[in-house]
Design a protein around this motif. Structure first.
Motif, short mmCIF file in Angstrom:
data_model
loop_
_atom_site.label_atom_id
_atom_site.label_comp_id
_atom_site.label_asym_id
_atom_site.label_seq_id
_atom_site.Cartn_x
_atom_site.Cartn_y
_atom_site.Cartn_z
N GLY A 38 0.53 -1.12 -0.52
CA GLY A 38 0.16 0.41 0.40
C GLY A 38 0.96 0.98 0.13
O GLY A 38 1.68 1.36 -0.28
N HIS A 39 0.62 2.18 0.81
CA HIS A 39 1.49 3.01 1.04
C HIS A 39 2.77 3.13 2.39
O HIS A 39 3.04 3.93 2.32
CB HIS A 39 1.10 4.82 1.31
CG HIS A 39 -0.51 4.95 0.93
ND1 HIS A 39 0.36 5.07 -1.01
CD2 HIS A 39 -1.92 4.88 0.42
CE1 HIS A 39 -0.92 6.13 -1.65
NE2 HIS A 39 -2.25 4.80 -0.72
N GLU A 40 2.31 2.30 2.56
CA GLU A 40 4.25 1.38 3.71
C GLU A 40 4.57 1.19 3.15
O GLU A 40 4.85 -0.02 2.45
CB GLU A 40 3.47 1.29 4.96
CG GLU A 40 3.85 0.60 6.07
CD GLU A 40 4.07 -0.53 6.73
OE1 GLU A 40 3.89 -0.54 8.02
OE2 GLU A 40 2.32 -1.24 6.18
N ARG A 41 5.73 2.22 3.78
CA ARG A 41 7.46 1.41 3.34
C ARG A 41 8.06 1.04 3.87
O ARG A 41 8.21 1.14 5.30
CB ARG A 41 8.06 2.61 2.16
CG ARG A 41 6.96 3.07 0.85
CD ARG A 41 8.20 4.47 0.61
NE ARG A 41 6.75 5.07 0.26
CZ ARG A 41 7.71 5.07 -1.98
NH1 ARG A 41 9.21 4.23 -1.92
NH2 ARG A 41 6.74 5.44 -2.39
N LYS A 42 8.95 -0.63 4.10
CA LYS A 42 9.57 -0.69 5.17
C LYS A 42 11.28 -1.64 4.18
O LYS A 42 10.61 -1.45 2.68
CB LYS A 42 9.05 -2.24 6.26
CG LYS A 42 7.70 -1.55 6.79
CD LYS A 42 7.00 -2.57 7.48
CE LYS A 42 6.23 -2.15 7.84
NZ LYS A 42 5.70 -3.87 9.09
N SER A 43 12.04 -1.79 5.29
CA SER A 43 13.46 -2.44 4.39
C SER A 43 13.92 -3.20 6.15
O SER A 43 13.35 -3.21 6.60
CB SER A 43 14.19 -1.33 4.08
OG SER A 43 15.13 -0.59 5.05
N ALA A 44 14.31 -4.23 4.97
CA ALA A 44 15.03 -5.18 6.28
C ALA A 44 16.14 -6.14 5.97
O ALA A 44 16.27 -5.76 4.27
CB ALA A 44 14.31 -6.37 7.01
N PRO A 45 17.28 -6.35 6.50
CA PRO A 45 18.16 -6.76 5.80
C PRO A 45 17.59 -8.32 5.62
O PRO A 45 17.30 -9.08 6.53
CB PRO A 45 19.25 -6.48 7.02
CG PRO A 45 18.18 -7.04 8.09
CD PRO A 45 17.29 -5.65 8.55
#
Length: 241
Positions: free
Chosen positions: A109-116
């Motif tokens: 949606g409009h939610e942005r995340k990042s993860a290793p």
């Protein structure tokens, strides 16, 4: 990356015998992915305790300019926080970037995340991975529907006669007589090889401007030179084909 191309993400096959120039080109998702070395994965897992390997929130401003969509999280995998990913190219091709990237960028949606990416491997026709901050199945399931992006700079480098689709999009296509045939608008995998879908200015029967289209197989018999520095592909193809 049939292979889905919902964005400008790159998947490609090699153009045998096609010549290249300029910077060393990047190639197709054609090799079987290799699992990340165990030592590297263990080192990243060890970082988790310090918070370095946790998932973090991102914004449009912090999103990498070279992010390329390569797949989508479709389910949780197991009970320990692993996720299952459908690569836009099959796991024998698109999985290369998913397996080798240090960090995944997730958009839901409009939610942005990042993860290793702590650990990733192929599993049948999918890729499964353990991401930092994803500690159990419930957290993994909450990520279902997230589109997965990888920085273009983290794509594996391939052979000189192979190209990522994302690097071909937008290039001018010119035949050996110097006639401009248009720009690469899309790439298609017909099962045997890749095909360039080229758009060029045209007019309809009423004289109104429209986008014309031509398809050229991305194989060495037709593709003579790919010059990424000049943003141009030279082909042996007539304008009236």
């Amino acid at each position: 990356m049939s292979e889905r191309d919902s964005s400008s993400s790159g998947r490609a096959k090699a153009a045998p015998r096609a010549k290249t120039s300029g910077q060393a080109p990047f190639g197709a998702f054609v090799r079987k992915p290799v699992e990340r070395a165990a030592g590297r994965a263990q080192a990243q897992l060890a970082e988790a305790g310090s918070g370095v390997a946790e998932m973090r929130a991102e914004t449009a401003e912090s999103w990498p300019a070279d992010a390329v969509e390569v797949g989508a999280i479709v389910d949780a995998y197991g009970l320990k926080g692993w996720v299952k990913v459908a690569a836009h190219a099959d796991a024998g091709r698109g999985g290369d970037a998913l397996l080798s990237a240090e960090r995944w960028w997730l958009l839901k949606g409009h939610e942005r995340k990042s993860a290793p990416s702590l650990q990733a491997k192929t599993h049948g026709d999918s890729v499964v991975a353990h991401l930092g901050g994803v500690t159990d199945r419930d957290v993994a399931q909450a990520l279902r529907g997230s589109r997965v992006y990888i920085r273009r700079s983290e794509f594996p480098a391939l052979k000189a006669d192979e190209f990522y689709w994302v690097d071909l999009l937008g290039l001018d296509v010119v035949n050996i007589a110097g006639v401009n045939l248009g720009k690469v608008a899309d790439m298609i995998d017909n099962g045997a090889h890749s095909v360039m879908r080229i758009e060029y200015p045209a007019t309809d029967k009423n004289g109104k401007p429209v986008a014309g289209e031509r398809l050229i197989p991305f194989v060495g018999v037709f593709v003579k030179t790919v010059d990424q520095a000049a943003k141009q592909i030279i082909v042996e193809w007539e304008a009236d084909y």
